[in-house]
Design a protein around this motif. Structure first.
Motif, PDB file in Angstrom:
ATOM      1  N   ALA A 204       0.815  -1.210   0.000  1.00  0.00           N
ATOM      2  CA  ALA A 204       0.000   0.000   0.000  1.00  0.00           C
ATOM      3  C   ALA A 204       0.850   1.263   0.000  1.00  0.00           C
ATOM      4  O   ALA A 204       0.473   2.268  -0.618  1.00  0.00           O
ATOM      5  N   LEU A 205       1.986   1.227   0.689  1.00  0.00           N
ATOM      6  CA  LEU A 205       2.840   2.411   0.796  1.00  0.00           C
ATOM      7  C   LEU A 205       4.272   2.070   0.393  1.00  0.00           C
ATOM      8  O   LEU A 205       5.205   2.176   1.198  1.00  0.00           O
ATOM      9  N   PRO A 206       4.496   1.683  -0.853  1.00  0.00           N
ATOM     10  CA  PRO A 206       5.840   1.270  -1.262  1.00  0.00           C
ATOM     11  C   PRO A 206       6.846   2.405  -1.258  1.00  0.00           C
ATOM     12  O   PRO A 206       8.048   2.171  -1.199  1.00  0.00           O
ATOM     13  N   TRP A 207       6.365   3.652  -1.312  1.00  0.00           N
ATOM     14  CA  TRP A 207       7.253   4.812  -1.315  1.00  0.00           C
ATOM     15  C   TRP A 207       7.801   5.118   0.074  1.00  0.00           C
ATOM     16  O   TRP A 207       8.706   5.953   0.220  1.00  0.00           O
ATOM     17  N   LEU A 208       7.256   4.465   1.097  1.00  0.00           N
ATOM     18  CA  LEU A 208       7.701   4.700   2.466  1.00  0.00           C
ATOM     19  C   LEU A 208       8.763   3.666   2.827  1.00  0.00           C
ATOM     20  O   LEU A 208       8.440   2.477   2.963  1.00  0.00           O
TER      21      LEU A 208
END
Length: 330
Positions: A204-208
């Motif tokens: 869901a939050l691969p950029w984190l």
């Protein structure tokens, strides 16, 4: 409402960046994997709640003195076409972002579950064709492959442990028992549910970056927990040798050919580090586990374990209080 939104935003930032980085670099989790696992779960849940809560509370500020009043005002706008002039651009933006993020997280969680279940079903179909009963345990199957392979495939009453005949030939009876105990620990402690949740968080939050750190740390912690269960009945020397033998198969990246799963949420690879990554990743993880067994550290003192658990509870209570208590007091 005003101060609550900013406090939630600060908490979300702290839990999304510095705290996970510090925890991933800490040495104490190896001394108490269970406690560290609880803390990682608290960080993930509190971080998500704070992130969504900060935007929700800020967006509702113009239409209510507290969260409950704000939600009532928003419901009136949506259901009864009440005027929306009280909401500025940034308030509408915050509310929209909170709603989209909530839907995104829930959808990703469910989609990840669906993909995992579909892959497991296909994997069981392959095992039905290519594996045979071990003759030792109804829940243990054997595949024909020269490389040492061991993993478990969760599925409730249909859960199975899969071994290669190459592994069975390479292990002594005590070492084989250690492998089976390790895999059964994964199943009995429901480690696949933790892997599913953290895999979904990362999707869901691969950029984190911290979602990657969290998933890798959880993968390592579940291996430590399963190792500790095996150590209750088998010696360290036995377990270390079993880890080394299975890791030697991972080093070739041969696995079990088309049978071996590649995702840690599809199956738990047990003594192969459950990394789901390359053979070199599995070897590195196995090396760290062997190092933990060769140079054991004293268990974390009970006072520190209690403090970490209390901190985990506080992490979950703080964003909840910032959201709920102002509404109750209003």
């Amino acid at each position: 409402m005003f101060w609550a939104s900013y406090l939630l935003a600060v908490l979300a930032i702290v839990l999304a960046w510095p705290v996970p980085i510090l925890l991933s670099r800490a040495q104490w989790p190896a001394r108490s994997p269970f406690t560290a696992m609880l803390l990682w779960q608290a960080i993930a849940l509190a971080g998500g709640l704070s992130m969504i809560g900060a935007m929700l509370v800020y967006g509702l500020e113009p239409i209510g003195d507290n969260l409950i009043a704000g939600l009532r005002g928003l419901a009136g706008m949506v259901l009864f076409n009440a005027p929306t002039t009280a909401l500025g651009f940034w308030h509408i933006f915050a509310l929209s972002t909170a709603a989209l993020l909530t839907v995104h997280l829930v959808f990703t969680l469910l989609l990840t579950y669906y993909k995992i279940q579909r892959q497991r079903r296909r994997h069981r179909e392959m095992l039905a064709l290519l594996a045979s009963p071990s003759g030792q345990d109804a829940g243990t199957l054997v595949i024909s492959h020269d490389s040492p392979v061991a993993y478990c495939l969760p599925g409730g009453a249909r859960s199975v442990t899969v071994l290669s005949d190459g592994l069975m030939a390479a292990l002594e009876p005590a070492e084989l028992r250690a492998v089976l105990i390790h895999e059964n620990a994964h199943l009995s402690q429901r480690h696949h549910l933790l892997l599913w949740a953290f895999a979904a968080w990362r999707q869901a939050l691969p950029w984190l970056p911290t979602t990657r750190l969290a998933q890798e740390s959880v993968n390592s912690l579940i291996e430590m927990l399963a190792d500790d269960v095996a150590l209750r009945t088998e010696s360290k020397a036995t377990l270390i040798k079993a880890i080394a033998i299975v890791a030697s198969g991972s080093a070739t990246e041969a696995g079990a050919g088309s049978v071996r799963p590649s995702s840690p949420t599809l199956a738990l690879s047990g003594l192969e580090a459950a990394s789901g990554g390359s053979g070199s990743d599995a070897v590195r993880t196995a090396a760290s586990r062997v190092s933990r067994l060769l140079t054991p550290q004293p268990p974390l003192p009970s006072a520190l374990r209690s403090a970490v658990m209390a901190g985990s509870v506080l992490l979950l209570a703080l964003p909840t209080a910032l959201l709920v208590v102002p509404g109750l007091l209003g």
